[in-house]
Scaffold this motif. Structure first.
Motif, mmCIF file in Angstrom:
data_model
loop_
_atom_site.group_PDB
_atom_site.id
_atom_site.type_symbol
_atom_site.label_atom_id
_atom_site.label_comp_id
_atom_site.label_asym_id
_atom_site.label_seq_id
_atom_site.Cartn_x
_atom_site.Cartn_y
_atom_site.Cartn_z
ATOM 1 N N UNK A 1 0.830 -1.208 0.000
ATOM 2 C CA UNK A 1 0.000 0.000 0.000
ATOM 3 C C UNK A 1 0.866 1.260 0.000
ATOM 4 N N UNK A 2 0.377 2.303 -0.690
ATOM 5 C CA UNK A 2 1.107 3.562 -0.701
ATOM 6 C C UNK A 2 0.219 4.774 -0.420
ATOM 7 N N UNK A 3 -1.066 4.542 -0.107
ATOM 8 C CA UNK A 3 -1.980 5.654 0.172
ATOM 9 C C UNK A 3 -2.715 5.418 1.487
ATOM 10 N N UNK A 4 -2.845 6.453 2.284
ATOM 11 C CA UNK A 4 -3.619 6.357 3.512
ATOM 12 C C UNK A 4 -5.068 6.779 3.279
ATOM 13 N N UNK A 5 -5.321 7.464 2.185
ATOM 14 C CA UNK A 5 -6.660 7.904 1.784
ATOM 15 C C UNK A 5 -6.550 8.393 0.351
ATOM 16 N N UNK A 6 -7.673 8.489 -0.361
ATOM 17 C CA UNK A 6 -7.615 9.025 -1.731
ATOM 18 C C UNK A 6 -6.958 10.405 -1.751
ATOM 19 N N UNK A 7 -5.937 10.526 -2.573
ATOM 20 C CA UNK A 7 -5.225 11.794 -2.676
ATOM 21 C C UNK A 7 -4.164 11.997 -1.623
ATOM 22 N N UNK A 8 -4.032 11.055 -0.667
ATOM 23 C CA UNK A 8 -2.998 11.156 0.371
ATOM 24 C C UNK A 8 -2.075 9.948 0.243
ATOM 25 N N UNK A 9 -1.114 10.072 -0.650
ATOM 26 C CA UNK A 9 -0.239 8.946 -0.982
ATOM 27 C C UNK A 9 1.225 9.300 -0.727
ATOM 28 N N UNK A 10 2.029 8.269 -0.577
ATOM 29 C CA UNK A 10 3.467 8.444 -0.418
ATOM 30 C C UNK A 10 4.073 8.942 -1.724
ATOM 31 N N UNK A 11 5.256 9.496 -1.623
ATOM 32 C CA UNK A 11 5.922 10.023 -2.804
ATOM 33 C C UNK A 11 6.398 8.950 -3.759
ATOM 34 N N UNK A 12 6.566 7.721 -3.285
ATOM 35 C CA UNK A 12 6.963 6.629 -4.160
ATOM 36 C C UNK A 12 6.415 5.324 -3.607
ATOM 37 N N UNK A 13 6.424 4.291 -4.432
ATOM 38 C CA UNK A 13 5.889 2.991 -4.039
ATOM 39 C C UNK A 13 6.797 2.348 -2.987
ATOM 40 N N UNK A 14 6.228 1.859 -1.894
ATOM 41 C CA UNK A 14 7.048 1.136 -0.909
ATOM 42 C C UNK A 14 7.610 -0.152 -1.504
ATOM 43 N N UNK A 15 8.682 -0.633 -0.913
ATOM 44 C CA UNK A 15 9.321 -1.857 -1.379
ATOM 45 C C UNK A 15 9.711 -2.719 -0.198
ATOM 46 N N UNK A 16 10.003 -3.989 -0.460
ATOM 47 C CA UNK A 16 10.457 -4.909 0.570
ATOM 48 C C UNK A 16 11.957 -5.106 0.443
ATOM 49 N N UNK A 17 12.666 -4.983 1.556
ATOM 50 C CA UNK A 17 14.115 -5.148 1.576
ATOM 51 C C UNK A 17 14.452 -6.346 2.451
ATOM 52 N N UNK A 18 15.119 -7.345 1.893
ATOM 53 C CA UNK A 18 15.510 -8.543 2.629
ATOM 54 C C UNK A 18 16.991 -8.465 2.932
ATOM 55 N N UNK A 19 17.334 -8.484 4.226
ATOM 56 C CA UNK A 19 18.725 -8.403 4.647
ATOM 57 C C UNK A 19 18.998 -7.137 5.433
ATOM 58 N N UNK A 20 20.204 -7.031 5.960
ATOM 59 C CA UNK A 20 20.573 -5.867 6.753
ATOM 60 C C UNK A 20 20.380 -6.112 8.242
ATOM 61 N N UNK A 21 20.515 -5.060 9.015
ATOM 62 C CA UNK A 21 20.487 -5.147 10.473
ATOM 63 C C UNK A 21 19.302 -4.400 11.063
ATOM 64 N N UNK A 22 18.789 -4.929 12.161
ATOM 65 C CA UNK A 22 17.772 -4.248 12.940
ATOM 66 C C UNK A 22 18.229 -4.142 14.378
ATOM 67 N N UNK A 23 17.786 -3.098 15.062
ATOM 68 C CA UNK A 23 18.105 -2.949 16.483
ATOM 69 C C UNK A 23 16.829 -2.619 17.251
ATOM 70 N N UNK A 24 16.823 -2.979 18.526
ATOM 71 C CA UNK A 24 15.662 -2.750 19.383
ATOM 72 C C UNK A 24 16.115 -2.197 20.717
ATOM 73 N N UNK A 25 15.195 -1.493 21.375
ATOM 74 C CA UNK A 25 15.497 -0.966 22.697
ATOM 75 C C UNK A 25 14.242 -0.491 23.386
ATOM 76 N N UNK A 26 14.381 -0.108 24.636
ATOM 77 C CA UNK A 26 13.233 0.266 25.457
ATOM 78 C C UNK A 26 12.726 1.673 25.169
ATOM 79 N N UNK A 27 13.398 2.424 24.331
ATOM 80 C CA UNK A 27 13.022 3.815 24.077
ATOM 81 C C UNK A 27 12.320 3.967 22.735
ATOM 82 N N UNK A 28 11.314 4.847 22.698
ATOM 83 C CA UNK A 28 10.755 5.261 21.405
ATOM 84 C C UNK A 28 11.659 6.371 20.874
ATOM 85 N N UNK A 29 12.275 6.152 19.738
ATOM 86 C CA UNK A 29 13.281 7.081 19.217
ATOM 87 C C UNK A 29 12.654 8.026 18.207
#
Length: 302
Positions: free
Chosen positions: A193-221
């Motif tokens: 999905x790329x739109x939250x409502x008609x006329x309210x869309x992201x600037x480009x199509x989202x994509x799926x990225x497989x690989x790389x690193x993720x980090x987690x913690x107790x803080x909302x950053x």
């Protein structure tokens, strides 16, 4: 005499019993942190049956052709750790799949993208160092700084015990299951999905990225400077508040694990204010969509 009495008490004590299994069917655990994520997956699940443990609702059923147990991790590391272990104790879990939102760290990524990291670390498993003044810090003499610090924060590995091992080990990273990651890589393009409502869309199509690193913690950053530090130090694509905790529990129990996280905001990297409230629904839907495709692509080991 004291030792004899202690030994006698041990003999007379009832044996420790494993937690009662609530369901005998081997199932994939599908976790979410937020209710919107959970509702999307639950609405697509058939043959539902509900269970409750310690106030956590577990829903068994069929999703994307697989036997699953759905539940909310709860927000943050401790909640995610507790709920994951309860699921492993009470159900026959063949693998753990996390569906959720996250903050983007890699400048190459945008809101709506779905990241499938190949390993997870905890950026707040750290020492808060002593301030020596003039921008200098000192960690206790028995510790060694393994990564660059962010002010007083010196991140480091976490000690973990694992089934089948007599001694604990220290780990900085917890890898996702290799077969799960390969299955994610075989999925090909997913129409996100790329739109939250008609006329309210992201600037480009989202994509799926497989690989790389993720980090987690107790803080909302929501801090641009810390976002840049995390990207530079951990080479991370995203950060959240649960995945690394689940990865650690999965590692300790020898259970396959993978996480699908869709970016709802840029962790302070937006030009305006934080966009999570605007794009949380879109990001949740994208993560849930990819998870259902993944369930069709991955065959549990048993």
């Amino acid at each position: 005499m004291r030792h004899f009495v202690f030994a006698l008490l041990l003999l007379l004590s009832p044996p420790l019993l494993a937690a009662e299994r609530l369901d005998a069917t081997p199932r994939i655990a599908v976790m979410s942190a937020f209710a919107p994520e959970w509702q999307l997956l639950k609405s697509a699940t058939t043959e539902q049956k509900s269970h409750s443990v310690n106030g956590i609702d577990f829903v068994t059923g069929r999703l994307a052709g697989r036997n699953v147990v759905l539940f909310l991790s709860g927000i943050s590391m401790v909640n995610a750790t507790m709920s994951t272990q309860i699921a492993l104790d009470r159900f026959d879990v063949t693998g753990i799949v996390f569906s959720g939102i996250a903050g983007g760290v890699d400048p190459a990524l945008n809101v709506g993208d779905v990241v499938v990291a190949n390993q997870w670390s905890q950026y707040l498993e750290a020492t808060f160092a002593r301030d020596l003044g003039n921008g200098k810090w000192s960690v206790p003499p028995w510790q060694t700084a393994t990564l660059p610090n962010y002010g007083m924060i010196f991140p480091g590995p976490v000690e973990v015990r694992r089934a089948g091992s007599a001694t604990p080990e220290k780990r900085m990273w917890f890898e996702v299951d290799a077969d799960m990651l390969k299955a994610a890589g075989r999925m090909g393009d997913v129409a996100l999905q790329d739109c939250v409502a008609p006329g309210r869309c992201l600037g480009r199509k989202p994509r799926m990225i497989v690989g790389g690193n993720g980090v987690s913690g107790q803080a909302f950053v929501d801090n641009a400077a810390f976002r840049e530090y995390v990207f530079a130090t951990f080479k991370a694509q995203l950060l959240d508040m649960e995945s690394a905790a689940v990865a650690m529990v999965a590692y300790a129990n020898g259970t396959p694990f993978i996480a699908f996280r869709s970016l709802s905001d840029l962790a302070g990297g937006e030009h305006g204010g934080n966009e999570m409230a605007t794009f949380m629904g879109l990001a949740s839907a994208n993560a849930a969509l990819v998870v259902q495709r993944f369930l069709q692509a991955w065959t549990p080991p048993r």
